[in-house]
Motif scaffolding. Structure first.
Motif, PDB file in Angstrom:
ATOM      1  N   GLY A 292      -2.194   2.185  -0.238  1.00 23.65           N
ATOM      2  CA  GLY A 292      -3.148   2.513   0.948  1.00 23.65           C
ATOM      3  C   GLY A 292      -2.918   1.869   2.281  1.00 23.65           C
ATOM      4  O   GLY A 292      -3.585   0.611   1.966  1.00 23.65           O
ATOM      5  N   ARG A 293      -3.743   2.350   3.343  1.00 27.02           N
ATOM      6  CA  ARG A 293      -3.941   1.766   4.281  1.00 27.02           C
ATOM      7  C   ARG A 293      -5.172   0.802   4.377  1.00 27.02           C
ATOM      8  O   ARG A 293      -5.190  -0.652   4.464  1.00 27.02           O
ATOM      9  CB  ARG A 293      -4.146   2.187   5.850  1.00 27.02           C
ATOM     10  CG  ARG A 293      -4.540   1.691   7.262  1.00 27.02           C
ATOM     11  CD  ARG A 293      -3.845   1.979   8.240  1.00 27.02           C
ATOM     12  NE  ARG A 293      -3.356   2.495   8.291  1.00 27.02           N
ATOM     13  CZ  ARG A 293      -3.017   3.180   9.550  1.00 27.02           C
ATOM     14  NH1 ARG A 293      -3.429   3.339  10.592  1.00 27.02           N
ATOM     15  NH2 ARG A 293      -1.540   3.977   9.951  1.00 27.02           N
ATOM     16  N   THR A 294      -5.871   0.947   3.152  1.00 29.83           N
ATOM     17  CA  THR A 294      -7.742   0.415   3.176  1.00 29.83           C
ATOM     18  C   THR A 294      -7.069  -1.279   2.099  1.00 29.83           C
ATOM     19  O   THR A 294      -8.015  -1.499   1.918  1.00 29.83           O
ATOM     20  CB  THR A 294      -8.682   1.204   2.867  1.00 29.83           C
ATOM     21  OG1 THR A 294      -8.207   2.425   1.604  1.00 29.83           O
ATOM     22  CG2 THR A 294      -9.079   2.739   3.945  1.00 29.83           C
ATOM     23  N   ASP A 295      -5.939  -0.421   1.258  1.00 34.06           N
ATOM     24  CA  ASP A 295      -5.556  -1.456  -0.337  1.00 34.06           C
ATOM     25  C   ASP A 295      -4.812  -2.395   0.956  1.00 34.06           C
ATOM     26  O   ASP A 295      -4.891  -3.184  -0.074  1.00 34.06           O
ATOM     27  CB  ASP A 295      -5.269  -0.500  -0.839  1.00 34.06           C
ATOM     28  CG  ASP A 295      -6.243   0.289  -1.835  1.00 34.06           C
ATOM     29  OD1 ASP A 295      -7.059   0.104  -1.573  1.00 34.06           O
ATOM     30  OD2 ASP A 295      -5.562   1.933  -1.104  1.00 34.06           O
ATOM     31  N   ALA A 296      -4.442  -1.624   1.154  1.00 31.13           N
ATOM     32  CA  ALA A 296      -2.608  -2.762   1.507  1.00 31.13           C
ATOM     33  C   ALA A 296      -1.957  -2.763   3.065  1.00 31.13           C
ATOM     34  O   ALA A 296      -1.109  -1.562   3.352  1.00 31.13           O
ATOM     35  CB  ALA A 296      -2.038  -3.494   0.967  1.00 31.13           C
ATOM     36  N   ASP A 297      -3.027  -3.330   4.162  1.00 31.30           N
ATOM     37  CA  ASP A 297      -2.580  -2.510   5.442  1.00 31.30           C
ATOM     38  C   ASP A 297      -0.722  -3.179   5.894  1.00 31.30           C
ATOM     39  O   ASP A 297      -1.191  -4.425   5.598  1.00 31.30           O
ATOM     40  CB  ASP A 297      -3.415  -2.728   6.628  1.00 31.30           C
ATOM     41  CG  ASP A 297      -3.257  -1.538   7.719  1.00 31.30           C
ATOM     42  OD1 ASP A 297      -2.100  -1.533   7.947  1.00 31.30           O
ATOM     43  OD2 ASP A 297      -4.927  -1.931   8.717  1.00 31.30           O
ATOM     44  N   LEU A 298      -0.431  -2.239   6.224  1.00 29.43           N
ATOM     45  CA  LEU A 298       1.264  -2.740   6.139  1.00 29.43           C
ATOM     46  C   LEU A 298       1.053  -3.569   7.808  1.00 29.43           C
ATOM     47  O   LEU A 298       1.954  -4.531   7.960  1.00 29.43           O
ATOM     48  CB  LEU A 298       2.634  -1.998   5.979  1.00 29.43           C
ATOM     49  CG  LEU A 298       2.825  -1.598   4.682  1.00 29.43           C
ATOM     50  CD1 LEU A 298       1.709  -1.031   4.253  1.00 29.43           C
ATOM     51  CD2 LEU A 298       4.609  -0.651   4.900  1.00 29.43           C
ATOM     52  N   ARG A 299       0.436  -3.743   8.342  1.00 30.05           N
ATOM     53  CA  ARG A 299       0.335  -4.372   9.553  1.00 30.05           C
ATOM     54  C   ARG A 299      -0.281  -5.727   9.246  1.00 30.05           C
ATOM     55  O   ARG A 299      -1.029  -6.669  10.283  1.00 30.05           O
ATOM     56  CB  ARG A 299      -1.061  -3.495  11.320  1.00 30.05           C
ATOM     57  CG  ARG A 299      -0.897  -2.247  11.423  1.00 30.05           C
ATOM     58  CD  ARG A 299      -1.421  -1.308  12.371  1.00 30.05           C
ATOM     59  NE  ARG A 299      -2.809  -1.211  10.831  1.00 30.05           N
ATOM     60  CZ  ARG A 299      -4.107  -0.722  11.592  1.00 30.05           C
ATOM     61  NH1 ARG A 299      -3.563  -0.433  12.949  1.00 30.05           N
ATOM     62  NH2 ARG A 299      -4.633  -0.208  10.385  1.00 30.05           N
ATOM     63  N   ASP A 300      -0.589  -6.340   8.450  1.00 32.09           N
ATOM     64  CA  ASP A 300      -1.098  -7.547   8.002  1.00 32.09           C
ATOM     65  C   ASP A 300      -0.045  -7.451   6.653  1.00 32.09           C
ATOM     66  O   ASP A 300      -0.588  -7.419   5.148  1.00 32.09           O
ATOM     67  CB  ASP A 300      -2.392  -7.275   7.507  1.00 32.09           C
ATOM     68  CG  ASP A 300      -2.740  -8.392   7.149  1.00 32.09           C
ATOM     69  OD1 ASP A 300      -2.267  -9.415   7.040  1.00 32.09           O
ATOM     70  OD2 ASP A 300      -4.411  -8.628   6.483  1.00 32.09           O
ATOM     71  N   PRO A 301       0.844  -8.266   6.780  1.00 31.83           N
ATOM     72  CA  PRO A 301       1.943  -8.444   5.822  1.00 31.83           C
ATOM     73  C   PRO A 301       1.448  -9.594   4.974  1.00 31.83           C
ATOM     74  O   PRO A 301       1.727  -8.916   3.747  1.00 31.83           O
ATOM     75  CB  PRO A 301       3.383  -9.054   6.501  1.00 31.83           C
ATOM     76  CG  PRO A 301       3.332  -9.119   8.174  1.00 31.83           C
ATOM     77  CD  PRO A 301       1.252  -8.844   7.921  1.00 31.83           C
ATOM     78  N   GLU A 302       0.933 -10.606   5.042  1.00 31.51           N
ATOM     79  CA  GLU A 302       0.331 -11.626   4.076  1.00 31.51           C
ATOM     80  C   GLU A 302      -0.591 -10.576   3.188  1.00 31.51           C
ATOM     81  O   GLU A 302      -0.637 -10.594   1.601  1.00 31.51           O
ATOM     82  CB  GLU A 302      -0.749 -12.825   4.685  1.00 31.51           C
ATOM     83  CG  GLU A 302      -1.099 -13.046   3.685  1.00 31.51           C
ATOM     84  CD  GLU A 302      -0.627 -13.584   2.472  1.00 31.51           C
ATOM     85  OE1 GLU A 302      -0.993 -13.822   1.482  1.00 31.51           O
ATOM     86  OE2 GLU A 302       0.967 -13.891   2.520  1.00 31.51           O
ATOM     87  N   ALA A 303      -1.699  -9.841   3.618  1.00 32.06           N
ATOM     88  CA  ALA A 303      -1.682  -8.469   2.554  1.00 32.06           C
ATOM     89  C   ALA A 303      -1.370  -7.822   2.221  1.00 32.06           C
ATOM     90  O   ALA A 303      -1.702  -7.521   0.577  1.00 32.06           O
ATOM     91  CB  ALA A 303      -3.148  -7.677   3.224  1.00 32.06           C
TER      92      ALA A 303
ATOM     93  N   ALA B 134       6.379  -3.585  19.094  1.00 35.26           N
ATOM     94  CA  ALA B 134       5.371  -4.672  18.368  1.00 35.26           C
ATOM     95  C   ALA B 134       5.160  -4.553  16.760  1.00 35.26           C
ATOM     96  O   ALA B 134       5.124  -4.708  15.682  1.00 35.26           O
ATOM     97  CB  ALA B 134       4.373  -5.513  19.379  1.00 35.26           C
ATOM     98  N   LEU B 135       4.883  -3.631  16.612  1.00 35.70           N
ATOM     99  CA  LEU B 135       3.557  -2.504  15.995  1.00 35.70           C
ATOM    100  C   LEU B 135       4.704  -2.692  14.899  1.00 35.70           C
ATOM    101  O   LEU B 135       4.591  -2.158  13.298  1.00 35.70           O
ATOM    102  CB  LEU B 135       2.742  -1.398  16.060  1.00 35.70           C
ATOM    103  CG  LEU B 135       2.297  -0.530  14.794  1.00 35.70           C
ATOM    104  CD1 LEU B 135       1.498  -1.723  14.086  1.00 35.70           C
ATOM    105  CD2 LEU B 135       1.258   0.589  15.896  1.00 35.70           C
TER     106      LEU B 135
END
Length: 289
Positions: free
Chosen positions: A29-40, A70-71
């Motif tokens: 989920g977002r707390t594990d890998a936020d798609l707003r942070d591609p490197e994550a 942009a988002l």
């Protein structure tokens, strides 16, 4: 194949159906890998070492995307690009779910997988950019375009019609947009099958379509929902011009799914049977989110 299946997404319709049929998979989920942070996202793949990756997450707010390009681009294109690149380096299959919105909706013929895209709005443009990025990564992949997804959970047309149909005697629904409603459970099964077969036969990499049958208008879809739910609400056909939205919708969302059948043996699901399954789930209290 070794390792667990890794799925980006937890709360969306597709992710929830994948969780139901593949409980041993790992869902981010977002707390594990936020798609707003591609490197994550790429880091999560590198650290997990999965046997395959399915991206079931996306920016899907079609109208809001017009003001948040942009988002939407970050989530729908840059994040999948990072995922696909990480999968390519690791040599594992990547399944990216895309949309009928990459096409401009002209004509009446079903869109072939190699038809020239022409997205009408921001959502379609960003999903198209995501497709291009996945191909450019050069790894084993499947881009799976789908349309009109519905389930007992989340925000979707079927749930909206059930709510409005219980409140009103008549509802106006667009009748000049045609497509194939797709049960989320069938889409989940297709994603799993494709991921498995890609690992066995990497040459199957490519772009595919998966949508329900028969093709129908939104108004016709609504009528079937009301009929199966025993709701007396009448449906009045209207044109898209009578229901303006910030983002334009493709009038022709028919998808040619023959390549998917040929490569993976996956037939188009009958969405009317899907409606029956969803209504049974809702009756059983399963559609609470």
């Amino acid at each position: 194949m070794s390792g667990a299946l890794l799925v980006f997404g937890q709360t969306g319709q597709l992710a929830q159906e994948l969780a139901r049929i593949a409980p041993d998979a790992r869902f981010l989920g977002r707390t594990d890998a936020d798609l707003r942070d591609p490197e994550a996202c790429a880091k999560a793949i590198r650290h997990t070492a999965p046997r395959a990756v399915i991206n079931a997450a996306a920016y899907t707010a079609v109208d809001r995307a017009e003001a948040e390009e942009a988002l939407a681009l970050r989530i729908n294109a840059e994040a999948p690009a990072a995922m696909a690149a990480a999968c390519a380096v690791a040599g594992i299959p990547f399944v990216q779910v895309s949309t009928d919105y990459v096409f401009d909706g002209t004509g009446n013929a079903p869109w072939a997988t190699d038809a020239t895209p022409g997205p009408l709005g921001t959502y379609g443009r960003t999903k198209h950019a995501g497709e291009a990025a996945v191909r450019a990564a050069g790894g084993v992949h499947a881009i799976l375009r789908t349309s009109w997804v519905f389930s007992a959970r989340g925000h979707n047309f079927l749930r909206t019609m059930l709510r409005l149909g219980a409140e009103r005697a008549e509802i106006a629904v667009v009748a000049d947009q045609i497509g194939g409603p797709t049960p989320a459970d069938a889409l989940a099964e297709a994603c799993l099958a494709i991921a498995t077969q890609l690992a066995e036969t990497p040459a199957k990499s490519g772009t595919y379509h998966f949508a329900g049958t028969p093709d129908i208008s939104w108004a016709g879809f609504a009528r079937e929902i009301f009929a199966q739910a025993n709701l007396p609400c009448a449906v009045r056909d209207i044109a898209s011009a009578d229901y303006p939205t910030p983002a334009p919708r493709p009038a022709n969302s028919r998808l040619d799914c023959a390549a998917t059948m040929g490569a993976f043996g996956l037939m188009r699901p009958d969405w009317r049977q899907g409606v029956a399954r969803v209504l049974a789930q809702i009756t059983a209290g399963e559609g609470t989110r």
